[in-house]
Design a protein around this motif. Structure first.
Motif, PDB file in Angstrom:
ATOM      1  N   THR A 118       0.827  -1.207   0.000  1.00 55.69           N
ATOM      2  CA  THR A 118       0.000   0.000   0.000  1.00 55.69           C
ATOM      3  C   THR A 118       0.860   1.256   0.000  1.00 55.69           C
ATOM      4  N   GLU A 149      -0.174  -5.247  -3.793  1.00 54.83           N
ATOM      5  CA  GLU A 149      -0.772  -5.690  -2.531  1.00 54.83           C
ATOM      6  C   GLU A 149      -1.361  -4.469  -1.817  1.00 54.83           C
ATOM      7  N   GLY A 150      -2.504  -4.013  -2.285  1.00 57.45           N
ATOM      8  CA  GLY A 150      -3.119  -2.804  -1.763  1.00 57.45           C
ATOM      9  C   GLY A 150      -3.268  -1.790  -2.884  1.00 57.45           C
ATOM     10  N   ILE A 153      -7.527  -2.489   0.831  1.00 57.34           N
ATOM     11  CA  ILE A 153      -7.502  -3.524   1.862  1.00 57.34           C
ATOM     12  C   ILE A 153      -8.225  -3.023   3.108  1.00 57.34           C
ATOM     13  N   SER A 154      -8.331  -3.901   4.093  1.00 57.11           N
ATOM     14  CA  SER A 154      -9.027  -3.548   5.334  1.00 57.11           C
ATOM     15  C   SER A 154      -8.110  -2.801   6.293  1.00 57.11           C
ATOM     16  N   LYS A 158      -4.450  -4.372   8.354  1.00 54.22           N
ATOM     17  CA  LYS A 158      -3.479  -3.713   7.485  1.00 54.22           C
ATOM     18  C   LYS A 158      -2.088  -4.329   7.560  1.00 54.22           C
ATOM     19  N   ILE A 166      -4.490   3.568   2.783  1.00 59.96           N
ATOM     20  CA  ILE A 166      -5.496   2.551   2.481  1.00 59.96           C
ATOM     21  C   ILE A 166      -6.755   3.220   1.920  1.00 59.96           C
ATOM     22  N   THR A 190      -3.948  -7.798  -4.789  1.00 59.44           N
ATOM     23  CA  THR A 190      -4.571  -8.253  -3.546  1.00 59.44           C
ATOM     24  C   THR A 190      -5.592  -7.219  -3.100  1.00 59.44           C
ATOM     25  N   ILE A 191      -6.803  -7.688  -2.776  1.00 60.55           N
ATOM     26  CA  ILE A 191      -7.895  -6.787  -2.428  1.00 60.55           C
ATOM     27  C   ILE A 191      -8.735  -7.433  -1.329  1.00 60.55           C
ATOM     28  N   ALA A 192      -9.275  -6.634  -0.429  1.00 65.20           N
ATOM     29  CA  ALA A 192     -10.142  -7.155   0.632  1.00 65.20           C
ATOM     30  C   ALA A 192     -11.531  -7.417   0.062  1.00 65.20           C
ATOM     31  N   HIS A 216      -5.554  -9.387   3.388  1.00 64.98           N
ATOM     32  CA  HIS A 216      -5.588  -8.205   4.260  1.00 64.98           C
ATOM     33  C   HIS A 216      -7.049  -7.827   4.488  1.00 64.98           C
ATOM     34  N   SER A 217      -7.778  -8.795   5.009  1.00 66.02           N
ATOM     35  CA  SER A 217      -9.234  -8.716   5.026  1.00 66.02           C
ATOM     36  C   SER A 217      -9.820  -8.964   6.406  1.00 66.02           C
TER      37      SER A 217
END
Length: 426
Positions: A118, A149-150, A153-154, A158, A166, A190-192, A216-217
């Motif tokens: 992120t 990766e971001g 994400i949550s 994190k 974020i 990568t996604i939540a 990352h969820s």
């Protein structure tokens, strides 16, 4: 009457060099077999048509002295190494990628996905055009594309990602394009899966040929199932930065056995003895062995010693084999190499040597949709392979990319390339 046995003494008019590695064992089709390895023009070839149709023998033979040959490893989540961080070394990113690509050859990695954590949108817009896909060779492992990766994400999960960068995806695809700028060199995101508007974003990314991973969820199993049915196919570092498994809501871990998803998922595991307990590793493997993919999640400190290092916008302190955000107990990636992951996996999960190797080669190739050309020693695949010692814990002796030896361990046995002499047939 012509002889039924072809003559092999005449050198063909047009002919690329054929290499034959003899007296070796191959990891092929899920087992170890005693068979020669043939390759030409950087591709593994079937010797039968060469023998019966082209009527030629190999130009170069190499006695491997019973060495074990396996496919090259593929790391689809690596943040940096050897003092370089892909997310923060923006001004010298080419040097960073080149240095890491060269350094990981000794760990048996022949292809990888540079991973950007992120970051501000300006970082993505500058890095994505520069991190181009490229074939490997003497200059280092090949680049399959970027793993982003971001930042979608949550905040609650994190990990080592800076909270202030974020973002959500309520605005849908337009927000993704606005943040990233372009997707030309992107291989994975990568996604939540619990974010509002995420289903349309996942479907869009998948339609663009991007592998979508959930991670990352703070989401539950239903969130994960909807994401997979929208096009997601991977789980980022299982067990880490997600809700823990619970018997009434198994969270994303439940995707390994879900009957409500349109296709099975793959999942990343950091087998460094720190991120994943050996018992958890065994549970995951025994539940869904075909989906397990070893990743290093390595950061700048890989290959270096203890001290302070960087991951994205954040400082990391390394003590022993553990990397944590400065002033916290939050893990910040690993310092492990891929060959170490394979060794840990084999030892901690009690799997076979072949299973350990395939989790670092065939499985990641399947995730990325490249198993037709990488991740195995099948005919017509790229000649990216390793000589390994299996007399005890696996050890990398030589790394080959496109049939060329690009790394040899200091104690690797010398390989003699015997060139065939051709005679003119009268």
């Amino acid at each position: 009457m012509p002889s039924a046995i072809p003559s092999y003494s005449r050198k063909p008019t047009v002919h690329s060099k054929i290499y034959q590695f003899i007296n070796c064992r191959l990891v092929r089709d899920g087992c170890i077999i005693k068979e020669d390895l043939w390759f030409r023009d950087g591709k593994i070839i079937n010797p039968e048509p060469v023998f019966f149709e082209e009527r030629v023998l190999a130009d170069v033979t190499v006695d491997c002295h019973d060495a074990l040959i396996c496919p090259g490893f593929i790391d689809i989540q690596i943040n940096g190494g050897f003092g370089y961080d892909f997310s923060s070394d923006v001004d010298n990113i080419e040097e960073a990628v080149s240095s890491v690509a060269k350094g990981i050859l000794s760990a048996g990695v022949t292809s990888f996905c540079p991973t950007i954590v992120t970051s501000p949108s300006s970082v993505y817009r500058e890095l994505i055009p520069k991190l181009k896909k490229k074939e490997g060779g003497r200059e280092g492992a090949g680049v399959l594309g970027i793993h982003l990766e971001g930042p979608f994400i949550s905040p609650e999960k994190k990990g080592a990602h800076p909270l202030q960068f974020i973002q959500g995806v309520e605005e849908g695809v337009s927000k993704v394009n606005d943040v990233y700028g372009q997707l030309d060199n992107v291989a994975m995101v990568t996604i939540a899966p619990e974010l509002a508007g995420v289903a349309d974003v996942i479907a869009y990314l998948a339609s663009q040929g991007v592998v979508v991973s959930v991670g990352h969820s703070n989401g539950n199993l239903e969130d994960g199932e909807e994401a997979v049915n929208s096009g997601a196919s991977f789980i980022t570092h299982l067990f880490n930065a997600m809700l823990p498994f619970h018997h009434r809501d198994p969270g994303l871990v439940g995707l390994l056995t879900s009957r409500l998803i349109s296709h099975p998922v793959f999942y990343g595991i950091i087998a460094d003895g720190i991120h994943t307990h050996p018992a958890a590793l065994r549970i995951a493997h025994r539940t869904h062995p075909e989906g397990l993919v070893l990743v290093t999640d390595a950061m700048a400190a890989m290959g270096l010693g203890e001290g302070e290092h960087q991951i994205g916008q954040m400082k990391v302190k390394v003590e022993g084999k553990r990397a944590q955000l400065v002033g916290t107990d939050t893990l910040a990636g690993s310092i492990v190499t891929m060959d170490d992951c394979v060794r840990h996996f084999i030892h901690d999960a009690g799997v076979s040597l072949v299973e350990g190797i395939e989790a670092a080669s065939l499985h990641p190739a399947r995730v990325m949709g490249i198993s037709h050309c990488k991740g195995s020693l099948d005919f017509d695949t790229d000649a990216d392979f390793l000589f390994v010692s299996d007399k005890g814990p696996i050890k990398i002796l030589n790394t080959f990319i496109a049939g060329e030896c690009v790394y040899s361990a200091p104690d690797a046995p010398h390989l003699t390339f015997n060139h065939r002499k051709y005679s003119t047939e009268k």
